[in-house]
Design a protein around this motif. Structure first.
Motif, mmCIF file in Angstrom:
data_model
loop_
_atom_site.group_PDB
_atom_site.id
_atom_site.type_symbol
_atom_site.label_atom_id
_atom_site.label_comp_id
_atom_site.label_asym_id
_atom_site.label_seq_id
_atom_site.Cartn_x
_atom_site.Cartn_y
_atom_site.Cartn_z
ATOM 1 N N LEU A 138 64.477 -23.790 -25.235
ATOM 2 C CA LEU A 138 65.293 -23.042 -24.884
ATOM 3 C C LEU A 138 67.068 -23.832 -25.001
ATOM 4 O O LEU A 138 68.310 -23.062 -26.022
ATOM 5 C CB LEU A 138 65.101 -21.599 -23.805
ATOM 6 C CG LEU A 138 64.610 -20.702 -24.009
ATOM 7 C CD1 LEU A 138 64.050 -20.157 -22.787
ATOM 8 C CD2 LEU A 138 64.664 -19.536 -24.525
ATOM 9 N N ILE A 139 66.596 -24.363 -24.402
ATOM 10 C CA ILE A 139 68.127 -25.228 -23.904
ATOM 11 C C ILE A 139 68.658 -26.122 -25.107
ATOM 12 O O ILE A 139 69.878 -26.409 -25.622
ATOM 13 C CB ILE A 139 67.884 -26.591 -22.685
ATOM 14 C CG1 ILE A 139 67.604 -25.247 -21.272
ATOM 15 C CG2 ILE A 139 69.479 -27.326 -22.932
ATOM 16 C CD1 ILE A 139 67.725 -26.187 -20.642
ATOM 17 N N ASP A 150 72.191 -17.573 -21.331
ATOM 18 C CA ASP A 150 72.735 -16.348 -20.624
ATOM 19 C C ASP A 150 73.984 -17.494 -20.012
ATOM 20 O O ASP A 150 74.303 -17.680 -18.759
ATOM 21 C CB ASP A 150 72.773 -15.404 -19.598
ATOM 22 C CG ASP A 150 73.287 -14.255 -19.872
ATOM 23 O OD1 ASP A 150 74.945 -14.466 -19.717
ATOM 24 O OD2 ASP A 150 73.042 -13.271 -19.222
ATOM 25 N N ALA A 151 75.130 -17.979 -20.476
ATOM 26 C CA ALA A 151 76.559 -19.313 -20.549
ATOM 27 C C ALA A 151 77.227 -18.508 -18.720
ATOM 28 O O ALA A 151 77.270 -19.262 -17.614
ATOM 29 C CB ALA A 151 76.919 -19.503 -21.374
ATOM 30 N N THR A 207 74.711 -19.203 -10.426
ATOM 31 C CA THR A 207 73.649 -20.303 -10.255
ATOM 32 C C THR A 207 74.230 -21.553 -9.713
ATOM 33 O O THR A 207 75.788 -21.882 -10.103
ATOM 34 C CB THR A 207 73.210 -20.254 -11.525
ATOM 35 O OG1 THR A 207 73.756 -20.965 -12.628
ATOM 36 C CG2 THR A 207 72.496 -18.700 -11.639
ATOM 37 N N HIS A 208 73.401 -22.259 -9.560
ATOM 38 C CA HIS A 208 74.086 -23.958 -8.713
ATOM 39 C C HIS A 208 72.810 -24.524 -9.989
ATOM 40 O O HIS A 208 71.900 -24.183 -9.116
ATOM 41 C CB HIS A 208 73.781 -24.236 -7.856
ATOM 42 C CG HIS A 208 74.315 -25.117 -7.321
ATOM 43 N ND1 HIS A 208 75.252 -26.160 -7.691
ATOM 44 C CD2 HIS A 208 73.046 -26.137 -6.452
ATOM 45 C CE1 HIS A 208 74.721 -27.206 -6.797
ATOM 46 N NE2 HIS A 208 73.767 -27.465 -6.663
ATOM 47 N N GLY A 209 73.022 -25.773 -9.537
ATOM 48 C CA GLY A 209 72.838 -26.886 -10.706
ATOM 49 C C GLY A 209 71.908 -27.160 -12.358
ATOM 50 O O GLY A 209 70.475 -27.377 -12.219
ATOM 51 N N MET A 254 63.625 -17.713 -15.632
ATOM 52 C CA MET A 254 64.162 -16.665 -15.820
ATOM 53 C C MET A 254 65.490 -16.463 -15.914
ATOM 54 O O MET A 254 66.616 -15.512 -15.889
ATOM 55 C CB MET A 254 63.946 -15.319 -14.686
ATOM 56 C CG MET A 254 62.999 -15.176 -14.126
ATOM 57 S SD MET A 254 61.868 -14.459 -16.460
ATOM 58 C CE MET A 254 62.836 -12.541 -15.340
ATOM 59 N N LEU A 255 66.234 -17.611 -15.076
ATOM 60 C CA LEU A 255 67.382 -17.707 -14.427
ATOM 61 C C LEU A 255 68.736 -18.609 -15.844
ATOM 62 O O LEU A 255 69.484 -18.052 -16.303
ATOM 63 C CB LEU A 255 68.317 -18.845 -13.181
ATOM 64 C CG LEU A 255 67.729 -18.052 -12.212
ATOM 65 C CD1 LEU A 255 67.919 -19.767 -11.246
ATOM 66 C CD2 LEU A 255 68.275 -17.205 -11.477
#
Length: 763
Positions: free
Chosen positions: A295-296, A312-313, A320-322, A387-388
């Protein structure tokens, strides 16, 4: 020597006529064909009783037959007409009963009255409730609370669980291990760090909006069959289902709805999984790493060309973090390592990533195939990472869904059954009940087993369950039970734990959840929490198995009164007479979770506890959902698999059992009948190790603690399982799990990816 397995290939769907026949057979076997069928109509209904087996969600608009095959078997087992009374024990010493199988013991029927062990005759003998409470209370008052364990199985109600944890804490201990320690504790440790909630974010309503489901490590057709109904409906509207499991479980391959005349009277069935990936045991982290990497990489390719983002940028930036650290780690991971550790090809994982990327709403569901591993906590966090990436938490049809096993194991934690005092509002308990709660962390299940092994327990109180069989290292732990001064077991059926007793031992039989619970204020209802954090009422319909039985709350109250002798400001008698007062107390203790508890408990479909993460409110330390960057891809930190002699063993339940309770020897979905002494192996491994079909085996755990853990007599059976992997039944294979072989941080026994060596048994 174990019996040869009767192997019959089973290609039929889950459900269908096979399920109906199994239900009918269970009712007849327990001599409750007519009454059982009538009572089953009330199972999982808003005005009925909650199933005593699995904890899957109960719909607001239920089917006429809102029960599954295993739920019906559990109901028949509890309604059985068979009885164990004083005459039974007069004819059987405990030494003789120890030679019986687990199935034979539990098949004897319901316990009917309180019993005390008599060492002179090696038998249980009748005792009055009053004397039992007085004697147990007197002994507990002389013991050190830190050396006493209050264990809870997963079926005790919210009311009983709240009373039980309060009793233990006023007594002076946080030693409150439970069955969650043996299954989803990895979830409870992982999710608070990632999304700020120890439970899942999914409700039944979400199933109607999901267009892609990912399943990891769960046998849905056996362990939560009622879930197959919403999955079937989702498939009919075109939703995709991607499954990761070492073996092809029938319930996630195809399903025939036994409530559909069309499907019952024709070959019609629904294909459940659209992609089925047989991941290597313990290879889930590597598999999710592959999907995340794909995905990345796809998102990286899309950006320079001005194409739509794959990730989902906006969600990642706002919530989010990290991410950058996680993404860099995924980019740097080599596909050869991913393929080697997962047992899956790059193309298969990229195909799964494509399904994820094109879906508008993704849900991930997982079971103990994820949590019962040395890296179980990290495995859960990798699922959350996935999921994130797509913003698939906090919008309709999305979320992460741990599929809990026992009927109220999640709810018990909600009302304080935990060894971790930081998770309990101790200040509120102190204020309400005028005592000083203990603040030291108590024993988990693994800790309790270690204390048992080392002779450091004074007393063990078991609220349901079969602790001695559910835990690892059977052969190491069993001799230690005789050294415990006191064991107390609250139960409905006789099991192995009752035979492996302490110096003083008491059997305290209770009313089952399906039975009418008549107290001073009238018939009582109790409550349970399902896997989706919904609270449901449950009331009994059957007459109690004996007029000498007490309810679980009454037994807990009786023990507490005699033990505490007035310590703590609790009116145990009032609570026993009217359970609504216990619910009032729960609401006072947890006002945000249980607002208007007594008013809302009967709501169809249950009332949903607030889960902030489901609304994208992150109760984490930094106020954001956190990507967790893995340090490895699930390699066992203690033991190495040499790839030649060592196999990865997983334990599993059959379709004819629930937890440690075995209803029959047949496992029809896997085509194995007449015995459970089987080791299912990859055919190539059998050839490589020179093992023939049906050959008797010696299976030895690979460990470095100097203890020999070995099972002899398992029969080899060629099975569709990845190379290097093997599967045997739980709890029969539990002796192969070293107590120290548990999930890092959560201490869940690592029943998946146990290193074992297999060879032909020497005659």
């Amino acid at each position: 020597m174990s019996k040869l397995p009767n192997v019959k290939k089973y290609d039929h769907p889950a459900g269908g006529w096979g399920s109906l026949k199994a239900v009918a057979s269970a009712l007849v076997k327990e001599h409750v064909a007519l009454n059982g069928a009538r009572i089953l109509l009330h199972q999982n209904k808003p005005d009925g009783f909650a199933c005593v087996s699995c904890s899957w969600a109960k719909p607001a608009d239920p089917h006429l037959f809102e029960f599954c095959e295993n739920g019906a078997k559990a109901t028949a087992w509890e309604l059985t007409k068979k009885r164990i009374d004083e005459d039974f024990f007069a004819h059987h010493t405990l030494a003789a009963l120890e030679t019986w199988t687990d199935m034979e013991l539990e098949a004897q029927g319901r316990l009917t009255g309180p019993m005390r062990y008599d060492a002179a005759s090696d038998r249980y003998a009748p005792i009055s409730w009053k004397c039992a409470f007085e004697e147990i209370g007197a002994m507990l008052r002389n013991f050190k609370p830190k050396r006493t364990v209050f264990y809870t199985s997963g079926r005790a109600s919210l009311e009983t669980s709240y009373m039980y944890q309060l009793f233990a804490r006023i007594y002076g201990t946080n030693n409150l291990p439970d069955s969650s320690n043996m299954c989803h504790e990895s979830t409870s440790v992982a999710l608070p760090e990632t999304i700020g909630s120890p439970v899942g974010t999914v409700t039944l309503d979400d199933f109607e909006h999901t267009d892609c489901f990912f399943f990891f490590g769960h046998n849905t057709g056996t362990n939560a069959p009622r879930m197959l109904h919403p999955l079937q409906e989702a498939r009919k509207r075109g939703a995709r289902i991607v499954t990761f499991n070492p073996i092809r479980e029938r319930g996630l391959v195809s399903f025939a709805n036994p409530q559909s005349p069309v499907e019952m009277l024709s070959p019609k069935q629904t294909a459940i999984s659209t992609q089925y990936l047989q991941v290597k045991i313990g290879g889930d982290i590597a598999a999710v790493t592959g999907i995340s990497k794909a995905l990345i990489d796809a998102d990286d390719r899309a950006q320079p060309n001005g194409e739509p983002r794959v990730l989902d940028a906006a969600f990642i930036a706002e919530h989010t973090h990290g991410f950058e650290t996680f993404a860099a780690a995924m980019r740097a991971t080599d596909w050869r390592d991913i393929e080697g550790l997962s047992g899956l090809t790059r193309s298969a994982l990229e195909a799964a990533a494509t399904e994820y990327a094109r879906a508008k709403a993704v849900m991930i569901l997982f079971g103990m195939g994820i949590t019962q591993h040395r890296e179980g906590v990290l495995a859960v966090q990798m699922l959350t990472n996935l999921m994130l990436l797509g913003g698939n938490i906090g919008k309709p049809g999305t979320g992460i869904c741990p599929i809990r096993g026992h009927s109220n194991v999640q709810g018990q934690r909600t009302v304080g059954i935990t060894e971790k005092p930081a998770l309990v509002p101790l200040d509120k308990l102190a204020e309400l009940y005028a005592f000083e709660p203990p603040h030291e962390e108590g024993m988990s299940t693994v800790d309790a087993c270690a204390a048992l092994r080392d002779g450091e327990l004074d007393a063990f109180i078991g609220l349901g369950g079969n602790f001695a069989r559910a835990t690892p290292d059977h052969h190491v732990l069993e001799p230690a039970w005789k050294k415990v001064p006191l064991t107390v077991q609250i139960a409905t059926h006789l099991n192995r734990s009752h035979l492996l007793h302490g110096g003083a031992a008491y059997l305290l039989p209770c009313i089952g959840r399906i039975e009418v619970d008549q107290q001073a204020s009238g018939p009582q209802s109790v409550t349970v929490e399902d896997s989706t954090a919904c609270i449901h009422a449950s009331k009994g319909f059957a007459q109690p198995a004996s007029d000498t039985l007490l309810s679980e709350p009454a037994i807990v109250a009786g023990l507490a009164k005699e033990t505490l002798q007035g310590r703590g400001k609790v009116d145990w008698d009032a609570w026993t007479a009217d359970y609504s007062l216990v619910r009032d107390a729960i609401e006072k203790t947890y006002p945000d979770q249980f607002k208007d508890f007594n008013t809302r408990m009967g709501q169809p479909g249950g009332f949903h506890r607030p889960i902030p993460a489901a609304k994208r409110e992150w109760k984490t330390t930094n106020g954001r959902a956190n990507f967790i960057t893995p340090e490895n891809m699930g390699e066992d930190p203690d033991m190495s698999f040499d790839g030649e002699r060592t196999l990865r063993l997983m334990t599993t339940r059959g379709d004819n059992q629930f937890n440690t309770t075995v209803y029959g020897l047949g496992d029809r979905f896997r085509g194995v009948f007449d015995t459970r002494q089987v080791l299912m192996m990859n055919r190539d491994d059998m050839m490589r190790l020179n093992i023939a079909e049906d050959q008797a085996l010696t299976v030895t755990a690979v460990s470095n603690d100097g203890v020999t853990r070995c099972i002899e007599g398992l029969r080899a059976h060629a099975f569709d399982i990845p190379a290097g992997c093997a599967m045997g039944y739980y709890p029969e294979c539990n002796p192969l799990i070293p107590l120290a072989h548990h999930a890092k941080r959560s201490k869940v026994p690592a029943a998946k990816a146990i290193p074992v060596r297999v060879c032909a048994m020497q005659r």
